[in-house]
Design an enzyme around this catalytic site. Sequence first.
Site, short mmCIF file in Angstrom:
data_model
loop_
_atom_site.label_atom_id
_atom_site.label_comp_id
_atom_site.label_asym_id
_atom_site.label_seq_id
_atom_site.Cartn_x
_atom_site.Cartn_y
_atom_site.Cartn_z
N GLY A 1 46.73 42.39 35.06
CA GLY A 1 48.08 42.45 35.60
C GLY A 1 48.03 42.45 37.11
N TYR B 1 41.87 41.66 47.14
CA TYR B 1 40.58 41.27 47.71
C TYR B 1 39.52 42.27 47.28
CZ TYR B 1 37.03 40.47 51.32
OH TYR B 1 35.85 40.22 51.99
N HIS B 2 38.33 41.76 46.96
CA HIS B 2 37.18 42.61 46.62
C HIS B 2 36.01 42.19 47.51
CE1 HIS B 2 39.37 43.90 43.11
NE2 HIS B 2 39.44 42.67 42.67
N CYS C 1 48.66 42.84 46.65
CA CYS C 1 49.37 43.33 45.46
C CYS C 1 50.85 42.94 45.46
CB CYS C 1 49.21 44.83 45.31
SG CYS C 1 47.47 45.35 45.29
#
Length: 191
Positions: free
Chosen positions: A51, A56-57, A148
Amino acid sequence: MQTFTQHRDADTPDEIWLVEHPPVFTQGLNGQAEHIQQSLRAIPLVHTDRGGQITYHAPGQLIAYLLIDLKRRKLGVRQLVTLLEQACIQLLAEFQLPAYARADAPGIYLEGKKIASLGLKIKRQSSYHGLALNVNMDLTPFEWITPCGLQAMQMTQLAQYQADISVEQVQPRLLRQILQLLENSPIMVDS
């Protein structure tokens, strides 16, 4: 995660995976193109089945993937979201940081900035994906997106409040908080 969830049965132990990813943007099922504000440069964008919108990671961010049988644990989706938020809030309280959750936008916030993102997928009454806590990373790529889907949201990280903190230092603390909230149920941990 998808394969694990697809092949698990009623006796498969739950697992928590604690990881860091190389630089990557992920866009959830509800992701909208307008949340990419400028060129993502050489960082790949991966569409995922969790969802949420785009995030960003990167190294320096602790990700906790919870592969939980919700039916067996008698947990609803909202309860699991709250559990993850509370685990992170309690962890940050160990550093005397008054983090909080928002009812209108899952995740964890500190001084009006977002410090952790949350995105889940529920399939076959089991969860996967999870929580991404910014520990000590380069936050610049967050400026290239609407994190988000929250307009004007600034991101923060634990290193801005606790110098020289590392993922390795935070990892066991976050795991302890999650396990306590899951009532120390038997869970396999892969890190």
